[in-house]
Motif scaffolding. Structure first.
Motif, short mmCIF file in Angstrom:
data_model
loop_
_atom_site.label_atom_id
_atom_site.label_comp_id
_atom_site.label_asym_id
_atom_site.label_seq_id
_atom_site.Cartn_x
_atom_site.Cartn_y
_atom_site.Cartn_z
N MET A 97 0.84 -1.17 0.00
CA MET A 97 0.00 0.00 0.00
C MET A 97 0.89 1.24 0.00
SD MET A 97 -2.92 1.05 2.73
CE MET A 97 -2.40 2.49 3.61
N LEU A 98 0.45 2.24 -0.71
CA LEU A 98 1.17 3.52 -0.75
C LEU A 98 0.31 4.61 -0.14
CD1 LEU A 98 2.52 3.44 -4.42
CD2 LEU A 98 3.78 2.92 -2.33
N ARG A 99 0.97 5.55 0.53
CA ARG A 99 0.30 6.74 1.02
C ARG A 99 1.23 7.93 0.79
NH1 ARG A 99 2.94 8.55 5.37
NH2 ARG A 99 3.75 7.11 6.93
N HIS A 120 5.67 3.52 1.28
CA HIS A 120 5.14 2.16 1.11
C HIS A 120 4.97 1.51 2.47
CE1 HIS A 120 4.34 -1.76 -0.47
NE2 HIS A 120 5.37 -2.27 0.16
N LEU A 121 3.80 0.93 2.69
CA LEU A 121 3.51 0.20 3.92
C LEU A 121 3.45 -1.28 3.59
CD1 LEU A 121 0.57 2.43 5.20
CD2 LEU A 121 2.96 2.53 5.91
N HIS A 122 4.14 -2.09 4.38
CA HIS A 122 4.09 -3.54 4.22
C HIS A 122 3.74 -4.12 5.58
CE1 HIS A 122 4.88 -7.34 2.31
NE2 HIS A 122 5.57 -7.71 3.38
N LEU A 138 3.33 -1.52 8.26
CA LEU A 138 4.48 -0.73 8.74
C LEU A 138 5.13 0.02 7.59
CD1 LEU A 138 6.17 -3.45 10.98
CD2 LEU A 138 4.74 -1.53 11.74
N PRO A 139 5.51 1.29 7.82
CA PRO A 139 6.25 2.01 6.79
C PRO A 139 7.58 1.32 6.54
CG PRO A 139 5.66 3.47 8.62
CD PRO A 139 5.31 2.08 9.02
N CYS A 140 7.91 1.10 5.26
CA CYS A 140 9.16 0.38 4.98
C CYS A 140 9.81 0.80 3.67
CB CYS A 140 8.93 -1.13 4.97
SG CYS A 140 7.94 -1.68 3.58
N ALA A 189 5.96 -6.17 -3.44
CA ALA A 189 4.78 -5.35 -3.16
C ALA A 189 5.00 -3.89 -3.53
CB ALA A 189 4.39 -5.47 -1.68
N VAL A 190 6.18 -3.35 -3.24
CA VAL A 190 6.41 -1.93 -3.56
C VAL A 190 6.48 -1.73 -5.07
CG1 VAL A 190 8.97 -1.87 -3.45
CG2 VAL A 190 7.64 0.16 -2.85
#
Length: 169
Positions: free
Chosen positions: A1-3, A55-57, A60-62, A101-102
């Motif tokens: 997921m991106l924010r 990017h959250l994985h 968690l932000p990663c 994922a990213v």
């Protein structure tokens, strides 16, 4: 997921960008100072052709995904790059899943949110693992060019992905 990245993420982004593994696969391999990073952040926030996303994985932000040189009229194009919290992900045994994922999230964002027709990027020739991953996502490599950065000679390879060629889910 991106924010969207916020000011609260600035120090985290800097710590990840300065990890040794990230510096060695970047055009600029020096340790970035807080002042340099602050200047970059101010410039990004003021530039409508750039976006910075976190990017959250597993919640968690990663990682950081950047889009630049966005042209959102006529042929819609832009450039991208990313880096991960390599140290933190390695400790959790989550490097490969987060990396996949990213990349998936960034490509989806480029074509589904930004509605680009073509996504451009660059990779260093010696970064064979990323080059292989790029091919998995159907990026095409152009001819490499030699550049000097931080006193070292590197070969930079342009990459691109057209909307029509992206891997279907």
């Amino acid at each position: 997921m991106l924010r969207e990245a916020t000011g609260d993420d600035v120090n985290l982004m800097l710590s990840w960008r300065n990890q040794e593994i990230n510096r060695q696969v970047s055009k600029n391999s020096h340790v970035i100072t807080a002042e340099e990073h602050s200047r970059w952040w101010r410039n990004v926030r003021a530039d409508p052709t750039r976006r910075v996303l976190i990017h959250l994985h597993d919640g968690l932000p990663c990682g950081v995904v950047t889009f630049s040189d966005l042209r959102l009229h006529g042929p819609r194009t832009g450039s991208w790059g990313f880096y991960l919290d390599a140290d933190g992900l390695a400790e959790r045994g989550a490097t490969l899943p987060a990396w996949l994922a990213v990349m998936r999230a960034a490509v989806d964002h480029a074509f589904d949110v930004l509605e680009l027709d073509r996504l451009d990027g660059e990779v260093l020739a010696h970064n064979t693992v990323v080059r292989q991953m790029n091919r998995r996502f159907r990026f095409v490599e152009g001819p490499g060019r030699r550049e000097i950065h931080d006193g070292r000679e590197i070969t930079v390879i342009p990459i691109f992905l057209n909307r029509a060629d992206r891997r279907a889910r």
